[in-house]
Write a protein that holds these residues in place. Structure first.
Motif, PDB file in Angstrom:
ATOM      1  N   HIS A 293       7.750   8.482  -6.706  1.00 29.20           N
ATOM      2  CA  HIS A 293       7.814   7.116  -7.488  1.00 29.20           C
ATOM      3  C   HIS A 293       8.798   6.350  -6.523  1.00 29.20           C
ATOM      4  O   HIS A 293       9.926   6.622  -6.025  1.00 29.20           O
ATOM      5  N   SER A 294       8.140   5.212  -5.906  1.00 27.77           N
ATOM      6  CA  SER A 294       8.922   4.253  -5.046  1.00 27.77           C
ATOM      7  C   SER A 294      10.035   3.864  -5.610  1.00 27.77           C
ATOM      8  O   SER A 294      10.122   2.983  -6.804  1.00 27.77           O
TER       9      SER A 294
ATOM     10  N   VAL B  24       3.563   2.007  -1.841  1.00 28.44           N
ATOM     11  CA  VAL B  24       3.904   2.367  -3.044  1.00 28.44           C
ATOM     12  C   VAL B  24       2.640   3.170  -3.757  1.00 28.44           C
ATOM     13  O   VAL B  24       2.962   4.113  -4.220  1.00 28.44           O
ATOM     14  N   ASP B  25       1.476   2.649  -3.555  1.00 25.41           N
ATOM     15  CA  ASP B  25       0.315   3.050  -4.026  1.00 25.41           C
ATOM     16  C   ASP B  25       0.124   4.481  -3.436  1.00 25.41           C
ATOM     17  O   ASP B  25      -0.227   5.665  -4.040  1.00 25.41           O
ATOM     18  N   GLU B  26       0.281   4.750  -2.019  1.00 33.38           N
ATOM     19  CA  GLU B  26       0.065   5.848  -1.470  1.00 33.38           C
ATOM     20  C   GLU B  26       1.116   7.096  -1.943  1.00 33.38           C
ATOM     21  O   GLU B  26       0.986   8.226  -2.091  1.00 33.38           O
TER      22      GLU B  26
ATOM     23  N   ASP C 158       0.853  -1.213   0.124  1.00 31.08           N
ATOM     24  CA  ASP C 158       0.031  -0.047   0.021  1.00 31.08           C
ATOM     25  C   ASP C 158       0.903   1.293   0.256  1.00 31.08           C
ATOM     26  O   ASP C 158       0.592   2.355  -0.391  1.00 31.08           O
TER      27      ASP C 158
ATOM     28  N   LYS D 285       2.645   6.975  -4.761  1.00 30.80           N
ATOM     29  CA  LYS D 285       2.214   7.495  -6.154  1.00 30.80           C
ATOM     30  C   LYS D 285       1.275   8.362  -6.169  1.00 30.80           C
ATOM     31  O   LYS D 285       1.353   9.480  -6.930  1.00 30.80           O
ATOM     32  N   LYS D 286       0.244   8.469  -5.218  1.00 33.74           N
ATOM     33  CA  LYS D 286      -0.816   9.581  -5.075  1.00 33.74           C
ATOM     34  C   LYS D 286       0.046  10.892  -4.832  1.00 33.74           C
ATOM     35  O   LYS D 286      -0.595  11.904  -5.124  1.00 33.74           O
TER      36      LYS D 286
END
Length: 156
Positions: free
Chosen positions: A145-146, A136-138, A134, A140-141
């Motif tokens: 970039h992870s 990585v997704d957060e 999660d 991205k928001k």
């Protein structure tokens, strides 16, 4: 001086003055409007602090020298994802900040992590987000970039 008067009036109008009845002699005491206004100002300041940067961490120590294992874990997780630019506030330098951030978030422990002004959680929550993907997704928001995505591509 005028700003002090205006700020006191604003606090009084907002109901910041509280009266306490002394049980011993029945006298009425006024709680310090300055103290109550300072608390309100600190909450406003904390609101601005957590919104100032995409990622904000209230921690014990600094990213370069964390002073507790949980703060160190948050720093390491962010570092693994390549998040190097974030605001970090050392709560050991300021006891009012230490208690104020706990009151602000209604979360009893340090470290505390905020993304875009929103409270994410402490070390345990960030670790769980890291483990289940999660985070990585957060990130991205947030437009971050992870680095783990790059490392994953390189290993394939």
């Amino acid at each position: 001086m005028n700003s002090l008067i205006r700020s006191t009036v604003r606090c009084l109008r907002s109901g910041a003055a509280h009266y306490l009845l002394r049980p011993v002699d029945g006298r009425v005491l006024s709680a310090s409007a300055r103290f109550l206004c300072a608390a309100a100002d600190q909450q406003k300041d904390l609101g601005a602090m957590v919104k100032k940067d995409k990622v904000v961490v209230f921690m014990k120590g600094t990213p370069a020298q964390p002073m507790c294992g949980f703060s160190n874990a948050v720093v390491q997780i962010l570092r693994m994802h390549g998040v190097d630019e974030y605001a970090a506030y050392n709560v050991l330098d300021d006891q009012e900040l230490r208690q104020g951030v706990k009151d602000f978030s209604n979360w009893p422990t340090i470290p505390q992590v905020y993304f875009n002004g929103e409270f994410v959680g402490g070390c345990d929550i960030l670790l769980q987000m890291h483990q289940n993907g999660d985070l990585v997704d957060e990130l991205k928001k947030l437009g971050i970039h992870s680095a783990l995505l790059d490392a994953e591509k390189e290993s394939k």
